[in-house]
Design a protein around this motif. Sequence first.
Motif, short mmCIF file in Angstrom:
data_model
loop_
_atom_site.label_atom_id
_atom_site.label_comp_id
_atom_site.label_asym_id
_atom_site.label_seq_id
_atom_site.Cartn_x
_atom_site.Cartn_y
_atom_site.Cartn_z
N LEU A 100 36.66 33.56 43.15
CA LEU A 100 36.32 33.72 44.56
C LEU A 100 35.40 34.92 44.80
O LEU A 100 34.46 34.84 45.60
CB LEU A 100 37.58 33.85 45.41
CG LEU A 100 38.44 32.59 45.51
CD1 LEU A 100 39.74 32.87 46.25
CD2 LEU A 100 37.66 31.46 46.19
N ALA A 101 35.65 36.01 44.09
CA ALA A 101 34.80 37.19 44.24
C ALA A 101 33.38 36.91 43.74
O ALA A 101 32.39 37.29 44.38
CB ALA A 101 35.40 38.38 43.49
N THR A 106 27.86 36.16 45.00
CA THR A 106 26.66 35.35 44.75
C THR A 106 26.07 34.85 46.07
O THR A 106 24.86 34.95 46.30
CB THR A 106 26.99 34.15 43.83
OG1 THR A 106 27.52 34.66 42.61
CG2 THR A 106 25.77 33.31 43.55
N LEU A 107 26.90 34.32 46.94
CA LEU A 107 26.42 33.82 48.23
C LEU A 107 25.83 34.93 49.09
O LEU A 107 24.79 34.76 49.72
CB LEU A 107 27.55 33.10 48.96
CG LEU A 107 27.99 31.77 48.34
CD1 LEU A 107 29.23 31.24 49.06
CD2 LEU A 107 26.86 30.75 48.37
N GLY A 127 22.42 36.32 41.05
CA GLY A 127 23.56 36.43 41.96
C GLY A 127 24.88 36.29 41.22
O GLY A 127 25.84 37.02 41.49
N LEU A 128 24.93 35.33 40.29
CA LEU A 128 26.15 35.16 39.49
C LEU A 128 26.42 36.39 38.62
O LEU A 128 27.57 36.81 38.46
CB LEU A 128 26.04 33.92 38.62
CG LEU A 128 26.18 32.58 39.33
CD1 LEU A 128 25.78 31.43 38.39
CD2 LEU A 128 27.59 32.39 39.86
N LEU A 129 25.35 36.97 38.06
CA LEU A 129 25.51 38.18 37.25
C LEU A 129 26.06 39.32 38.11
O LEU A 129 27.00 40.01 37.70
CB LEU A 129 24.18 38.58 36.61
CG LEU A 129 24.18 39.90 35.83
CD1 LEU A 129 25.20 39.86 34.69
CD2 LEU A 129 22.79 40.19 35.30
N LEU A 130 25.50 39.50 39.29
CA LEU A 130 26.01 40.54 40.19
C LEU A 130 27.47 40.26 40.53
O LEU A 130 28.31 41.17 40.54
CB LEU A 130 25.16 40.60 41.46
CG LEU A 130 25.54 41.67 42.47
CD1 LEU A 130 25.40 43.07 41.87
CD2 LEU A 130 24.69 41.54 43.72
#
Length: 182
Positions: A100-101, A106-107, A127-130
Amino acid sequence: MDPVALFLLTIAGIFLLGVLGEVIFRRTGVPDVVWLIVVGILLGPVTGLLPREQLAAIAPYFAALTLVVILFDGGIHLRLRDVAQAAPRSGILALLTFSLAVAAVTLVSMAARTVGWLPGSWTWTHGLLLGAILGGSSSIVIMPAMLQAKVEPAVANLLNLESAFTDALCVVGASALIEIIL
């Protein structure tokens, strides 16, 4: 300076700062992590005392050692029977909260790109990496907080294990995504 000598001196200095930070934490309630971050900023970017190139040479070893020390310190207070009981629930909790985080970060990062706060070259993979980097509940904060707050052992074990699991998920997820990006 030789990278090995620099590494050993850095570790010794950090342990010294950690002990001093722990003493300050007991008196003021300000976490020792804050003091370590402040000293790191002062020694690196502000004063330039430790050049980035030298720190880059020891960073992989330092990161691994840091994780081992933190998890060892948090795990030393756990009882095996309590861990075995808490492991299934904390594993599910870790997967759920991490997922969820990561999705939320990412969003938000993609929305920030749309608004123009992030460059147009920002992708979903970035975004996924962040999200993977920020997706854990950080055992560096949770484990000492559970000890200080004197939380019920069953709850403390659940949260300690969840934070350790999410730390591992952060490392594995971020490493995998960096490889994908590269």
